[in-house]
Design a protein around this motif. Sequence first.
Motif, PDB file in Angstrom:
ATOM      1  N   GLY A 115       0.804  -1.219   0.000  1.00  0.00           N
ATOM      2  CA  GLY A 115       0.000   0.000   0.000  1.00  0.00           C
ATOM      3  C   GLY A 115       0.836   1.269   0.000  1.00  0.00           C
ATOM      4  O   GLY A 115       0.340   2.340  -0.342  1.00  0.00           O
ATOM      5  N   MET A 116       2.104   1.165   0.363  1.00  0.00           N
ATOM      6  CA  MET A 116       2.967   2.346   0.370  1.00  0.00           C
ATOM      7  C   MET A 116       3.340   2.796  -1.030  1.00  0.00           C
ATOM      8  O   MET A 116       3.863   3.895  -1.206  1.00  0.00           O
ATOM      9  CB  MET A 116       4.235   2.078   1.185  1.00  0.00           C
ATOM     10  CG  MET A 116       3.983   2.026   2.671  1.00  0.00           C
ATOM     11  SD  MET A 116       5.463   2.061   3.676  1.00  0.00           S
ATOM     12  CE  MET A 116       6.235   0.521   3.255  1.00  0.00           C
ATOM     13  N   ILE A 117       3.054   1.977  -2.020  1.00  0.00           N
ATOM     14  CA  ILE A 117       3.435   2.320  -3.395  1.00  0.00           C
ATOM     15  C   ILE A 117       2.764   3.616  -3.862  1.00  0.00           C
ATOM     16  O   ILE A 117       3.289   4.324  -4.708  1.00  0.00           O
ATOM     17  CB  ILE A 117       3.143   1.153  -4.363  1.00  0.00           C
ATOM     18  CG1 ILE A 117       3.975   1.299  -5.611  1.00  0.00           C
ATOM     19  CG2 ILE A 117       1.674   1.030  -4.679  1.00  0.00           C
ATOM     20  CD1 ILE A 117       4.144   0.018  -6.382  1.00  0.00           C
ATOM     21  N   GLY A 118       1.615   3.935  -3.286  1.00  0.00           N
ATOM     22  CA  GLY A 118       0.938   5.184  -3.636  1.00  0.00           C
ATOM     23  C   GLY A 118       1.757   6.420  -3.328  1.00  0.00           C
ATOM     24  O   GLY A 118       1.576   7.471  -3.946  1.00  0.00           O
ATOM     25  N   TYR A 119       2.690   6.311  -2.382  1.00  0.00           N
ATOM     26  CA  TYR A 119       3.549   7.446  -2.049  1.00  0.00           C
ATOM     27  C   TYR A 119       4.474   7.811  -3.206  1.00  0.00           C
ATOM     28  O   TYR A 119       5.012   8.917  -3.236  1.00  0.00           O
ATOM     29  CB  TYR A 119       4.359   7.167  -0.781  1.00  0.00           C
ATOM     30  CG  TYR A 119       3.544   7.363   0.476  1.00  0.00           C
ATOM     31  CD1 TYR A 119       3.280   8.637   0.964  1.00  0.00           C
ATOM     32  CD2 TYR A 119       3.031   6.278   1.166  1.00  0.00           C
ATOM     33  CE1 TYR A 119       2.533   8.825   2.105  1.00  0.00           C
ATOM     34  CE2 TYR A 119       2.275   6.450   2.311  1.00  0.00           C
ATOM     35  CZ  TYR A 119       2.026   7.724   2.780  1.00  0.00           C
ATOM     36  OH  TYR A 119       1.272   7.909   3.910  1.00  0.00           O
ATOM     37  N   ALA A 120       4.648   6.914  -4.164  1.00  0.00           N
ATOM     38  CA  ALA A 120       5.458   7.234  -5.342  1.00  0.00           C
ATOM     39  C   ALA A 120       4.767   8.289  -6.205  1.00  0.00           C
ATOM     40  O   ALA A 120       5.422   8.997  -6.967  1.00  0.00           O
ATOM     41  CB  ALA A 120       5.720   5.972  -6.160  1.00  0.00           C
ATOM     42  N   VAL A 121       3.437   8.399  -6.064  1.00  0.00           N
ATOM     43  CA  VAL A 121       2.673   9.376  -6.836  1.00  0.00           C
ATOM     44  C   VAL A 121       2.490  10.663  -6.033  1.00  0.00           C
ATOM     45  O   VAL A 121       2.817  11.745  -6.507  1.00  0.00           O
ATOM     46  CB  VAL A 121       1.301   8.792  -7.258  1.00  0.00           C
ATOM     47  CG1 VAL A 121       0.469   9.831  -7.968  1.00  0.00           C
ATOM     48  CG2 VAL A 121       1.494   7.557  -8.119  1.00  0.00           C
ATOM     49  N   SER A 122       1.949  10.537  -4.819  1.00  0.00           N
ATOM     50  CA  SER A 122       1.747  11.707  -3.967  1.00  0.00           C
ATOM     51  C   SER A 122       1.506  11.243  -2.533  1.00  0.00           C
ATOM     52  O   SER A 122       1.154  10.085  -2.290  1.00  0.00           O
ATOM     53  CB  SER A 122       0.552  12.543  -4.449  1.00  0.00           C
ATOM     54  OG  SER A 122      -0.668  11.866  -4.177  1.00  0.00           O
ATOM     55  N   THR A 123       1.667  12.165  -1.586  1.00  0.00           N
ATOM     56  CA  THR A 123       1.430  11.807  -0.189  1.00  0.00           C
ATOM     57  C   THR A 123      -0.041  11.527   0.067  1.00  0.00           C
ATOM     58  O   THR A 123      -0.383  10.650   0.863  1.00  0.00           O
ATOM     59  CB  THR A 123       1.924  12.893   0.779  1.00  0.00           C
ATOM     60  OG1 THR A 123       1.340  14.142   0.433  1.00  0.00           O
ATOM     61  CG2 THR A 123       3.428  13.009   0.761  1.00  0.00           C
TER      62      THR A 123
END
Length: 114
Positions: free
Chosen positions: A40-48
């Motif tokens: 689920g942390m992969i979303g941080y690659a796009v934005s916080t």
Amino acid sequence: MNNLLKVEELAMFLISIYLFTFLDYAWWIYLAFILTPDIGMIGYAVSTKLGATTYNLFHHKGIAILVGFVGFWWMIPELQLAGIILFGHASMDRIFGYGLKFGDNFKHTHLGNL
């Protein structure tokens, strides 16, 4: 974080291990999958903001319970496993102070700042 909360989360983590023993999987499966909710942390690659949303989706105990309940209700072993893993992982994270995230900063959690 308060030590009493850590003990409570430890108890829930141990409950997830106990529930896992009722499934027809080898013991190493729990170990192999216990860290997978961190995908689920992969979303941080796009934005916080997206990162907080995807992280919380994989770390919300209500979702874990719902997935597990559906799995046990309809006897779907994969959902049973997923629910137990999600629940255990969320409890394990909270033992170490990682809570659900706010959209402004990875370190801003419902348990305080890391």
